[in-house]
Design a protein around this motif. Structure first.
Motif, PDB file in Angstrom:
ATOM      1  N   MET A   1       0.814  -1.324   0.203  1.00  0.00           N
ATOM      2  CA  MET A   1      -0.193   0.085  -0.326  1.00  0.00           C
ATOM      3  C   MET A   1       1.256   1.049  -0.373  1.00  0.00           C
ATOM      4  SD  MET A   1      -3.139   1.060   3.041  1.00  0.00           S
ATOM      5  CE  MET A   1      -3.165  -0.480   2.873  1.00  0.00           C
ATOM      6  N   ARG A   2       0.475   1.996  -0.837  1.00  0.00           N
ATOM      7  CA  ARG A   2       1.523   3.117  -1.302  1.00  0.00           C
ATOM      8  C   ARG A   2       1.337   4.366  -1.472  1.00  0.00           C
ATOM      9  NH1 ARG A   2       6.537   2.211  -1.330  1.00  0.00           N
ATOM     10  NH2 ARG A   2       8.046   4.154  -1.337  1.00  0.00           N
ATOM     11  N   PHE A   3       0.679   5.719  -0.892  1.00  0.00           N
ATOM     12  CA  PHE A   3       0.113   6.897  -1.118  1.00  0.00           C
ATOM     13  C   PHE A   3       1.029   7.823  -1.582  1.00  0.00           C
ATOM     14  CE2 PHE A   3      -3.139   4.601   0.285  1.00  0.00           C
ATOM     15  CZ  PHE A   3      -4.431   4.556   0.496  1.00  0.00           C
ATOM     16  N   LEU A   4       1.014   9.294  -1.530  1.00  0.00           N
ATOM     17  CA  LEU A   4       1.356  10.192  -1.698  1.00  0.00           C
ATOM     18  C   LEU A   4       1.327  11.257  -0.967  1.00  0.00           C
ATOM     19  CD1 LEU A   4       3.251  11.559  -3.483  1.00  0.00           C
ATOM     20  CD2 LEU A   4       1.871  12.213  -5.256  1.00  0.00           C
ATOM     21  N   ILE A   5       2.007  12.597  -0.512  1.00  0.00           N
ATOM     22  CA  ILE A   5       1.287  13.125   0.480  1.00  0.00           C
ATOM     23  C   ILE A   5       2.309  14.644  -0.663  1.00  0.00           C
ATOM     24  CG2 ILE A   5       1.811  14.934   2.299  1.00  0.00           C
ATOM     25  CD1 ILE A   5       3.159  11.703   3.649  1.00  0.00           C
ATOM     26  N   CYS A   6       1.188  15.219  -1.057  1.00  0.00           N
ATOM     27  CA  CYS A   6       1.266  16.515  -1.736  1.00  0.00           C
ATOM     28  C   CYS A   6       1.352  17.719   0.048  1.00  0.00           C
ATOM     29  CB  CYS A   6      -0.175  17.292  -2.654  1.00  0.00           C
ATOM     30  SG  CYS A   6       0.241  17.979  -3.376  1.00  0.00           S
ATOM     31  N   ARG A   7       2.843  18.797  -0.326  1.00  0.00           N
ATOM     32  CA  ARG A   7       3.008  19.522   0.491  1.00  0.00           C
ATOM     33  C   ARG A   7       2.280  20.298   0.127  1.00  0.00           C
ATOM     34  NH1 ARG A   7       7.809  16.640   1.120  1.00  0.00           N
ATOM     35  NH2 ARG A   7       8.916  18.138  -0.129  1.00  0.00           N
ATOM     36  N   LEU A   8       1.585  21.354   0.882  1.00  0.00           N
ATOM     37  CA  LEU A   8       0.567  22.373  -0.683  1.00  0.00           C
ATOM     38  C   LEU A   8       1.333  23.417  -0.323  1.00  0.00           C
ATOM     39  CD1 LEU A   8      -2.840  21.346   0.624  1.00  0.00           C
ATOM     40  CD2 LEU A   8      -1.098  21.027  -1.353  1.00  0.00           C
ATOM     41  N   ARG A   9       2.465  23.694   1.634  1.00  0.00           N
ATOM     42  CA  ARG A   9       2.944  24.884   1.754  1.00  0.00           C
ATOM     43  C   ARG A   9       4.651  23.951   1.831  1.00  0.00           C
ATOM     44  NH1 ARG A   9      -1.489  26.686   5.809  1.00  0.00           N
ATOM     45  NH2 ARG A   9      -2.469  27.648   4.346  1.00  0.00           N
ATOM     46  N   GLY A  10       6.279  24.690   1.291  1.00  0.00           N
ATOM     47  CA  GLY A  10       6.800  24.580   1.178  1.00  0.00           C
ATOM     48  C   GLY A  10       7.613  24.111   2.289  1.00  0.00           C
ATOM     49  N   THR A  11       7.208  24.968   3.184  1.00  0.00           N
ATOM     50  CA  THR A  11       7.462  24.420   4.512  1.00  0.00           C
ATOM     51  C   THR A  11       6.964  24.242   5.674  1.00  0.00           C
ATOM     52  OG1 THR A  11       6.571  26.358   5.337  1.00  0.00           O
ATOM     53  CG2 THR A  11       8.647  27.373   4.378  1.00  0.00           C
ATOM     54  N   GLU A  32       6.585  12.006  -0.946  1.00  0.00           N
ATOM     55  CA  GLU A  32       6.027  13.433  -0.865  1.00  0.00           C
ATOM     56  C   GLU A  32       6.656  14.391  -1.324  1.00  0.00           C
ATOM     57  OE1 GLU A  32       7.161  15.226   2.776  1.00  0.00           O
ATOM     58  OE2 GLU A  32       7.129  13.796   4.211  1.00  0.00           O
ATOM     59  N   VAL A  33       5.523  15.073  -1.984  1.00  0.00           N
ATOM     60  CA  VAL A  33       5.985  15.796  -3.614  1.00  0.00           C
ATOM     61  C   VAL A  33       5.603  17.235  -3.255  1.00  0.00           C
ATOM     62  CG1 VAL A  33       5.697  14.600  -5.215  1.00  0.00           C
ATOM     63  CG2 VAL A  33       3.924  15.521  -4.309  1.00  0.00           C
ATOM     64  N   ASP A  34       6.152  18.607  -3.957  1.00  0.00           N
ATOM     65  CA  ASP A  34       5.809  19.529  -2.972  1.00  0.00           C
ATOM     66  C   ASP A  34       4.887  20.598  -4.449  1.00  0.00           C
ATOM     67  OD1 ASP A  34       7.054  19.715  -0.910  1.00  0.00           O
ATOM     68  OD2 ASP A  34       8.984  20.356  -1.430  1.00  0.00           O
ATOM     69  N   GLY A  35       3.565  20.776  -4.229  1.00  0.00           N
ATOM     70  CA  GLY A  35       3.027  21.527  -4.722  1.00  0.00           C
ATOM     71  C   GLY A  35       1.405  20.472  -5.716  1.00  0.00           C
ATOM     72  N   VAL A  36       0.242  21.084  -6.587  1.00  0.00           N
ATOM     73  CA  VAL A  36      -0.142  20.514  -6.466  1.00  0.00           C
ATOM     74  C   VAL A  36       0.816  20.095  -8.195  1.00  0.00           C
ATOM     75  CG1 VAL A  36      -2.255  20.559  -8.339  1.00  0.00           C
ATOM     76  CG2 VAL A  36      -2.237  21.723  -5.875  1.00  0.00           C
ATOM     77  N   ALA A  37       2.038  21.063  -9.068  1.00  0.00           N
ATOM     78  CA  ALA A  37       1.926  20.277 -10.300  1.00  0.00           C
ATOM     79  C   ALA A  37       2.532  19.205 -10.309  1.00  0.00           C
ATOM     80  CB  ALA A  37       2.480  21.494 -10.851  1.00  0.00           C
ATOM     81  N   ALA A  38       3.526  18.953  -9.086  1.00  0.00           N
ATOM     82  CA  ALA A  38       3.664  17.757  -9.496  1.00  0.00           C
ATOM     83  C   ALA A  38       2.941  16.699  -8.874  1.00  0.00           C
ATOM     84  CB  ALA A  38       5.434  18.127  -7.766  1.00  0.00           C
ATOM     85  N   ALA A  39       2.220  16.558  -7.614  1.00  0.00           N
ATOM     86  CA  ALA A  39       1.291  16.021  -7.363  1.00  0.00           C
ATOM     87  C   ALA A  39       0.015  15.401  -8.863  1.00  0.00           C
ATOM     88  CB  ALA A  39       0.294  16.272  -6.553  1.00  0.00           C
ATOM     89  N   ARG A  40      -0.058  16.179  -9.867  1.00  0.00           N
ATOM     90  CA  ARG A  40      -0.548  15.628 -10.780  1.00  0.00           C
ATOM     91  C   ARG A  40       0.171  14.636 -11.718  1.00  0.00           C
ATOM     92  NH1 ARG A  40      -4.494  17.986 -12.859  1.00  0.00           N
ATOM     93  NH2 ARG A  40      -3.888  17.533 -15.273  1.00  0.00           N
ATOM     94  N   GLN A  41       1.213  15.058 -11.660  1.00  0.00           N
ATOM     95  CA  GLN A  41       2.681  14.676 -12.698  1.00  0.00           C
ATOM     96  C   GLN A  41       2.784  12.929 -12.030  1.00  0.00           C
ATOM     97  OE1 GLN A  41       5.798  16.467 -13.514  1.00  0.00           O
ATOM     98  NE2 GLN A  41       6.841  15.006 -14.035  1.00  0.00           N
ATOM     99  N   GLU A  42       2.823  12.973 -10.519  1.00  0.00           N
ATOM    100  CA  GLU A  42       3.896  11.132 -10.020  1.00  0.00           C
ATOM    101  C   GLU A  42       1.669  10.375 -10.528  1.00  0.00           C
ATOM    102  OE1 GLU A  42       5.980  10.046  -8.586  1.00  0.00           O
ATOM    103  OE2 GLU A  42       7.204  11.425  -9.231  1.00  0.00           O
ATOM    104  N   MET A  43       1.186  11.149  -9.827  1.00  0.00           N
ATOM    105  CA  MET A  43      -0.849  10.559 -10.345  1.00  0.00           C
ATOM    106  C   MET A  43      -0.591  10.451 -11.820  1.00  0.00           C
ATOM    107  SD  MET A  43      -3.094  13.462  -8.233  1.00  0.00           S
ATOM    108  CE  MET A  43      -4.575  13.340  -8.199  1.00  0.00           C
ATOM    109  N   ALA A  44      -0.222  10.553 -12.753  1.00  0.00           N
ATOM    110  CA  ALA A  44      -0.501   9.969 -13.691  1.00  0.00           C
ATOM    111  C   ALA A  44       0.478   8.911 -13.982  1.00  0.00           C
ATOM    112  CB  ALA A  44      -0.217  10.991 -14.954  1.00  0.00           C
ATOM    113  N   GLU A  45       1.275   8.532 -12.521  1.00  0.00           N
ATOM    114  CA  GLU A  45       1.969   7.247 -13.032  1.00  0.00           C
ATOM    115  C   GLU A  45       0.975   6.484 -12.582  1.00  0.00           C
ATOM    116  OE1 GLU A  45       5.109   7.417 -14.488  1.00  0.00           O
ATOM    117  OE2 GLU A  45       4.745   9.053 -15.618  1.00  0.00           O
TER     118      GLU A  45
END
Length: 593
Positions: A1-11, A32-45
C-alpha cells in the motif's frame, strides 16, 4: 500500500501526519512532493493508491485546490485534512471530488484507518475499471465472433469516407444479407449458424482488396465500403464476385448446405450524402435483390422521393400523437433474487393505418428530425405513469421504465415535465426509471449531467440502456447519478456459446456492483442463460424467456397466469405522494441495487 503526500506549503512539516499514519499499524509506503503540479505528474504514473493533501486547510481552500485536479473524479482518491468541522463544508469538499476529508482535530488511528483503506479500495476499483474498459473497448468495437467491426464502427467509417467523396470521386456501399441463415440456425443449431458467419466473413475477405472495409452490421448482414474513387461498374464487379464465391456449398461438421445472398449497392454521393441515408438506400436495393432473386441490385430510388415519404410519415406521426392512437407494449423485468416481476419496460409502438406496425427505430429518428420528440416523449411518459397508477390501485407495485432520447435529455425543461406528470398521476418518483443510452450522455455531457442531477434529486431512477455498445467510460459513470446498468442483449444472448461475451457480461456485473449499481441483463432467451446470470449475481433480467413485449390486455393476462407474477398486494388506502424536491440543494443519497 503506497500513498503520496502533497505538501501544499513548502515549509509544512509532515512529521505529525507520518506519526499519525504510523499509529494505524498499516504497512504504508509514503512519498512526498511539493505542490499540485508535481502531485499531478506523480498521479499520472499510477504508482500510488491515494493522495494526501497536507497541511490542513479551510473547506473553501480545499475546494479550490481540488478544482486543479481532474475534477470531479481525480485519477487517484484524494484524502484532505480540514481546519473546520462544519457538515455543509464537508459535503462541499466531497462533492468537489475528495474521497474523504478528516478534521485536523481528529487524526486518530481509527479515522485514518477508515480513510486510507477506503481510498485504497476506491483506487483498486479504478484499476479494475481501466482494465475492463480496455477489454470492452476491443470487444465492443469488433464483433467477437467474426472479429469484424460492428455496425456503429462501420457507420463512422462510412461517414468519414463520405467527407472525401464527390461526383468526381465517388464511393460505394454494399449491404449483404444471407438467405437461408435462419434455416441453418433452426436445423443445425446456433453453433452451426455461428460457424456459417465465420466462414462467410472468410469468403468475403478473399474477394475484397486492400482499402475495402468489411463489417458485420446485423445478425446475418455484412457491410462493405469501397473507398472514394470506386466507380459503380467496379462495385457491380465486386458484388458479382461475391455472389459467385458464395455459390460454393458450405461444409460444417458432416453437413453440407447452400445459402444465397442478396446484395444492395448504393453509390455516393448520388444515393445519399450521409451514412444512415446511404445505408437506407443500400437496404432498399438489398430487399429488391432478394425479392427478384438476382443476387444483387443497384439502388434505383430517388433520395428526394424518400424525403417526401418521410415528410408524409412525420405528418401521420403528429396526427397519431394528437389522436392518442399510439400504443405501449410492456416487457416484464424480473428480480432474480425473488424470481418475480418488479417492473416493466414500456416500449412504444405505432400501428399505421396503411403501413401497419412501425417500430421506434424508424420513427424516433424522424421525430427528432422534425421537432416532435418532446411531444412523443410526453405521450409515452403520461401513458406509462397512467398505467403504473392504475396497476397500483389493483395491487401491483410495479416500476415503469421509459426510454429517453438524447434531445430529450438535453432539454432543460424535461425535469419539470417529469415532475408535473408524476404529480398528476400520484406516482412516487422511485417508481419511474428513465433509460438513456451512452451516446445520449456523450453528445453533450455537461447538459446531460445537469439534467440527470435534477432528476436524481427528485428521486427518479436513471438507467444506462444497451450498455457496452457505446463509448462511455465505466469510470465516467462514477460522476453520474446512475442507479441501474442494463447490459445489451448482444452480449447476453450468446454468452453460453461465446466465451468473450460471457467474460464481458461477468466483468460488467462485477464492476457495476463495485459502483453500487443495480444490473439488468437484456435478451435472456433460455433457462441456462437465466441461471448463469443468477450465478453471476445479476439483479434483474428481461427477455423472451420470461415474456415478449405485450400489449395491455395480454400483459394483464400474463400477470394473472404467469408464475413470475406472484400475487397482487392488498390494495392500501391511498396516501398522498410526497412533494417533489426538484430544485432544492442536493443532498447525499445512497444508491441501491
Amino acid at each position: 500500500m503506497r500513498f503520496l503526500i502533497c505538501r501544499l506549503r513548502g515549509t509544512a512539516s509532515t512529521e505529525i501526519l507520518r506519526a499519525a499514519l504510523g499509529a494505524t499499524g498499516l504497512p504504508l509506503g509514503l512519498d512526498e512532493v511539493d505542490g499540485v503540479a508535481a502531485a499531478r505528474q506523480e498521479m499520472a504514473e499510477r504508482q500510488h493508491d491515494g493522495l494526501l493533501l497536507w497541511p490542513p486547510l479551510s473547506h473553501g481552500e480545499i475546494c479550490d485546490l481540488l478544482a486543479e485536479f481532474d475534477s470531479p473524479v481525480p485519477a487517484l482518491p484524494i484524502i484532505c485534512f480540514a481546519t473546520q468541522t462544519a457538515a455543509d463544508g464537508l459535503r462541499r469538499v466531497l462533492a468537489a471530488g475528495a474521497a474523504d476529508c478528516l478534521s485536523a482535530e481528529d487524526l486518530s488511528p481509527s479515522a485514518l484507518l477508515r480513510a486510507v483503506c477506503g481510498a485504497r479500495r476506491q483506487a483498486e476499483i479504478g484499476r479494475q475499471l481501466e482494465r475492463a474498459e480496455s477489454h470492452l473497448a476491443e470487444q465492443t468495437i469488433y464483433d467477437p465472433l467474426t472479429r469484424l467491426p460492428d455496425r456503429s464502427q462501420f457507420l463512422i467509417a462510412v461517414q468519414e469516407a463520405l467527407g472525401h467523396a464527390s461526383t468526381e470521386d465517388p464511393l460505394a456501399l454494399l449491404l449483404l444479407d444471407l438467405i437461408g441463415f435462419n434455416r441453418v440456425n433452426q436445423s443445425l443449431g446456433h453453433e452451426a449458424g455461428d460457424k456459417l458467419l465465420e466462414l462467410t466473413s472468410g469468403r468475403l475477405r478473399e474477394v475484397l482488396q486492400a482499402g475495402d472495409r468489411l463489417a458485420r452490421v446485423g445478425d446475418d448482414e455484412f457491410g462493405i465500403l469501397l473507398p472514394p474513387g470506386t466507380s459503380l461498374a467496379h462495385a457491380v464487379t465486386v458484388a458479382s464476385q461475391i455472389v459467385e464465391r458464395m455459390q460454393a456449398p458450405f461444409k460444417i461438421g458432416r453437413s453440407e448446405f447452400m445459402v444465397g445472398v442478396g446484395i444492395g449497392i448504393a453509390h455516393a454521393p448520388h444515393h445519399g450524402l450521409e451514412a444512415h441515408g446511404l445505408m437506407r438506400s443500400a437496404e432498399t436495393a438489398m430487399r429488391a435483390a432478394k425479392r427478384q432473386s438476382t443476387g444483387f441490385a443497384i439502388f434505383e430510388g430517388d433520395p428526394e422521393s424518400e424525403e417526401n415519404d418521410e415528410l408524409a410519415l412525420s405528418h401521420d406521426l403528429r396526427r397519431a400523437v394528437d389522436d392518442d392512437s399510439l400504443e405501449l407494449n410492456f416487457q416484464p423485468k424480473i428480480d432474480l433474487t425473488h424470481r418475480r416481476i418488479e417492473g416493466v419496460e414500456c416500449l412504444l409502438r405505432w400501428r399505421h393505418p396503411k403501413l401497419g406496425m412501425i417500430f421506434p427505430d424508424l420513427f424516433i429518428p424522424l421525430a427528432e428530425q422534425t421537432g416532435m420528440i418532446a411531444a412523443l416523449t410526453g405521450w409515452v411518459l403520461e401513458s406509462a405513469l397512467r398505467h403504473c397508477a392504475k396497476w397500483q390501485k389493483q395491487g401491483w407495485d410495479l416500476t415503469v421504465s421509459v426510454n429517453i432520447s438524447a434531445l430529450t435529455l438535453h432539454n432543460p425543461g424535461f425535469p419539470r415535465s417529469v415532475e408535473n406528470s408524476l404529480a398528476r398521476h400520484q406516482v412516487a418518483p422511485d417508481h419511474l426509471v428513465l433509460e438513456i443510452t451512452e451516446t445520449a450522455i456523450i453528445s453533450d455531457a455537461a447538459r446531460a449531467t445537469e439534467t440527470l442531477n435534477r432528476l436524481d434529486r427528485m428521486g427518479v431512477c436513471i438507467a444506462i440502456d444497451d450498455f457496452g455498445t457505446g463509448y462511455t467510460s465505466l469510470g465516467y459513470l462514477r460522476r453520474l447519478p446512475i442507479s441501474e446498468l442494463k447490459i445489451d442483449k448482444s452480449f447476453v444472448m450468446n454468452m453460453q456459446r461465446v466465451p468473450d461475451d460471457e467474460v464481458i457480461t461477468r466483468t460488467m456485473i462485477e464492476l457495476a456492483h463495485n459502483l453500487s449499481l443495480k444490473v439488468t441483463a437484456e435478451g435472456v432467451e433460455d433457462e441456462p442463460t437465466l441461471e448463469h446470470l443468477s450465478h453471476l449475481r445479476c439483479d434483474t433480467i428481461q427477455g423472451y424467456f420470461v415474456s415478449r413485449p405485450l400489449d395491455e390486455t395480454a400483459f394483464l393476462a400474463w400477470l394473472d397466469s404467469s408464475p413470475w407474477a406472484g400475487r397482487p398486494a392488498p390494495v392500501a388506502t391511498e396516501q398522498p405522494v410526497p412533494a417533489l424536491q426538484l430544485d432544492q440543494p442536493e443532498q447525499p443519497r445512497l444508491r441501491t441495487r
